[in-house]
Structures are given as structure tokens and as C-alpha cells.
Design a protein around this motif. Sequence first.
Motif, mmCIF file in Angstrom:
data_model
loop_
_atom_site.group_PDB
_atom_site.id
_atom_site.type_symbol
_atom_site.label_atom_id
_atom_site.label_comp_id
_atom_site.label_asym_id
_atom_site.label_seq_id
_atom_site.Cartn_x
_atom_site.Cartn_y
_atom_site.Cartn_z
ATOM 1 N N UNK A 59 1.129 -1.351 -0.341
ATOM 2 C CA UNK A 59 0.001 -0.067 -0.111
ATOM 3 C C UNK A 59 0.598 0.849 -0.173
ATOM 4 N N UNK A 60 0.400 2.134 -0.364
ATOM 5 C CA UNK A 60 1.352 3.634 -0.634
ATOM 6 C C UNK A 60 1.047 4.364 0.409
ATOM 7 N N UNK A 61 1.450 5.202 0.943
ATOM 8 C CA UNK A 61 0.931 6.024 1.946
ATOM 9 C C UNK A 61 2.420 7.529 1.664
ATOM 10 N N UNK A 62 1.871 8.845 1.051
ATOM 11 C CA UNK A 62 2.463 9.677 1.194
ATOM 12 C C UNK A 62 1.414 10.673 0.872
ATOM 13 N N UNK A 63 1.651 12.103 1.115
ATOM 14 C CA UNK A 63 1.152 13.588 0.429
ATOM 15 C C UNK A 63 1.998 14.397 -0.315
ATOM 16 N N UNK A 64 1.195 15.107 -0.959
ATOM 17 C CA UNK A 64 2.025 16.020 -1.508
ATOM 18 C C UNK A 64 1.547 17.091 -1.731
ATOM 19 N N UNK A 65 2.041 18.096 -0.731
ATOM 20 C CA UNK A 65 1.545 19.426 -0.413
ATOM 21 C C UNK A 65 2.661 20.750 -1.099
ATOM 22 N N UNK A 66 1.658 21.041 -1.597
ATOM 23 C CA UNK A 66 2.948 22.702 -2.122
ATOM 24 C C UNK A 66 4.073 22.056 -3.137
ATOM 25 N N UNK A 67 4.355 21.276 -3.246
ATOM 26 C CA UNK A 67 5.154 20.638 -4.409
ATOM 27 C C UNK A 67 6.048 20.154 -3.014
ATOM 28 N N UNK A 68 5.498 19.618 -2.093
ATOM 29 C CA UNK A 68 6.593 18.326 -1.728
ATOM 30 C C UNK A 68 5.483 17.338 -1.209
ATOM 31 N N UNK A 69 6.615 15.539 -1.195
ATOM 32 C CA UNK A 69 5.801 14.469 -1.207
ATOM 33 C C UNK A 69 6.546 14.018 0.445
ATOM 34 N N UNK A 70 5.566 14.252 0.768
ATOM 35 C CA UNK A 70 5.607 13.746 2.435
ATOM 36 C C UNK A 70 5.323 12.360 2.706
ATOM 37 N N UNK A 71 6.199 10.837 2.971
ATOM 38 C CA UNK A 71 5.540 10.116 3.567
ATOM 39 C C UNK A 71 5.847 9.845 4.951
ATOM 40 N N UNK A 72 4.007 8.481 5.950
ATOM 41 C CA UNK A 72 4.202 9.189 6.418
ATOM 42 C C UNK A 72 4.251 8.352 6.945
ATOM 43 N N UNK A 73 4.229 7.768 8.531
ATOM 44 C CA UNK A 73 4.661 6.424 9.068
ATOM 45 C C UNK A 73 3.442 6.600 11.034
ATOM 46 N N UNK A 74 4.630 5.731 11.337
ATOM 47 C CA UNK A 74 3.018 5.838 12.686
ATOM 48 C C UNK A 74 2.973 7.015 13.662
ATOM 49 N N UNK A 75 4.106 7.906 13.264
ATOM 50 C CA UNK A 75 3.773 8.694 13.993
ATOM 51 C C UNK A 75 3.216 9.981 13.518
ATOM 52 N N UNK A 76 2.687 10.259 13.874
ATOM 53 C CA UNK A 76 1.486 11.998 13.746
ATOM 54 C C UNK A 76 2.787 12.901 13.352
ATOM 55 N N UNK A 77 2.284 12.912 11.955
ATOM 56 C CA UNK A 77 3.575 14.194 11.306
ATOM 57 C C UNK A 77 2.636 15.224 11.177
ATOM 58 N N UNK A 78 2.884 16.634 11.560
ATOM 59 C CA UNK A 78 2.282 18.407 11.712
ATOM 60 C C UNK A 78 2.945 19.139 10.565
ATOM 61 N N UNK A 79 1.984 19.443 9.725
ATOM 62 C CA UNK A 79 2.213 19.855 8.197
ATOM 63 C C UNK A 79 1.722 21.111 8.304
ATOM 64 N N UNK A 80 1.885 22.489 7.701
ATOM 65 C CA UNK A 80 0.892 23.324 7.513
ATOM 66 C C UNK A 80 1.105 23.155 6.225
ATOM 67 N N UNK A 81 -0.946 23.467 5.742
ATOM 68 C CA UNK A 81 -1.482 23.202 4.716
ATOM 69 C C UNK A 81 -1.849 24.562 3.876
ATOM 70 N N UNK A 82 -2.069 25.080 2.785
ATOM 71 C CA UNK A 82 -2.326 26.282 2.867
ATOM 72 C C UNK A 82 -3.472 25.984 1.778
ATOM 73 N N UNK A 83 -4.685 26.557 2.080
ATOM 74 C CA UNK A 83 -6.068 26.685 1.621
ATOM 75 C C UNK A 83 -6.327 26.287 0.686
ATOM 76 N N UNK A 84 -6.772 25.300 0.501
ATOM 77 C CA UNK A 84 -7.662 24.590 -1.293
ATOM 78 C C UNK A 84 -8.119 23.332 -1.029
ATOM 79 N N UNK A 85 -8.235 22.464 -1.673
ATOM 80 C CA UNK A 85 -9.027 20.919 -1.980
ATOM 81 C C UNK A 85 -7.956 20.255 -2.200
ATOM 82 N N UNK A 86 -7.446 18.356 -1.264
ATOM 83 C CA UNK A 86 -6.634 17.886 -1.661
ATOM 84 C C UNK A 86 -7.066 16.723 -0.883
ATOM 85 N N UNK A 87 -6.423 16.056 -2.634
ATOM 86 C CA UNK A 87 -7.493 14.530 -3.030
ATOM 87 C C UNK A 87 -6.217 13.783 -2.490
ATOM 88 N N UNK A 88 -6.535 12.896 -2.034
ATOM 89 C CA UNK A 88 -5.736 11.497 -0.826
ATOM 90 C C UNK A 88 -6.675 10.295 -1.579
#
Length: 172
Positions: A59-88
Motif C-alpha cells: 500500500x502507498x502512503x504519501x501526501x504532496x503539499x505545495x510541491x513537497x512529498x511527505x511519507x507518513x509513518x506510525x507517528x503523527x506528522x504535523x505539516x502546514x497546508x495552504x488553503x485548498x482542496x486535497x484529493x487523497x
Amino acid sequence: VDQVDADTTALNVTAPTPLAAGQITGGSLPADGGVNFYSIDLDHDQLVYLQMPQGSGDITASVEIAGSNYTLGSYYTTVFMPKGHYVIQVSAQGNDGGSGGESGESFAAMSPQDDSSDYSYALAFGRMDDATALPLDAPATVTLDPGQVQVYAFQAQAGQRLYFVPQAGSTS
């Protein structure tokens, strides 16, 4: 898009399922490949948390926010997200190596189920704006419903040492 035969292509169009802040959302995908879509709508720039409680190589697990790709783990990831619509996009790589969908702005949390024909997953996201104020040196009693996530905020001085001590109940 699935190629049924040389002349026929099957196409399934679906709207993403909205995620609710502060809730854990679960789903499943077939082990032979598939994709589910979710969405997050932010009405202003804000700090959010994302989590992938368990992982699987299928299974893939990542998020792209403002051109940067984040890979998530079992820890909480805190990230700044600009106003907008995100499709997961949550996708399982099938036995044939296909995911059943194209990659996009996505994050996911998943783990294999006991049933070897499916993979289960869970998504966790929340807004730091929704954090409950927690005063220092005062006990807090919290009851969480299944699938609920609670976030706390507190004020401290730079360099001040803080200790988190569970008083009773479950800490997992």
C-alpha cells in the motif's frame, strides 16, 4: 481504467469521500490492486496532523503539499497546508504490479487484514486549530469514542521542562 479486452475498456468514476477532522476513517482494498479516494477541504492556511498507524509494503502512503512529498509513518506528522482542496489516494499494488490508479496528492494509512484477499487501512487527520487548551499543573480527564482523535495545546516558557504523566486508564 481497466483493459477488459483488446476492444473494451472499463472506467469507474467516483467522487472522493470527505474526511472529517478529528476522526479516524478506515477502508479496505483488494489485494490484487485497487484505489480509493478521499478529500480534505481547507478554508484557510493551517497546521494539520496526518498519521499512518500501520504500514504494508503493498500500500502507498504519501501526501504532496505545495510541491513537497511527505511519507507518513506510525507517528503523527504535523505539516502546514495552504488553503485548498486535497484529493487523497489510497492504493494497493496488485499481484500484477498495478495500483489501479494514478498517483496524486495523497496520504494513507493501512495494514494487511487477516483475510489475505483484502488490505485494510485507516486515515487520521486533524486541524491544530481544533486543539483543546490544556492548563499546566492541572489534571485532565478525557474520554474518547472509538475512532476519535483528540489534540491538546498548552502555553509554556522557552526552556521550561514538561513531563507527561498518565494518571489512569489506557495510554495507547
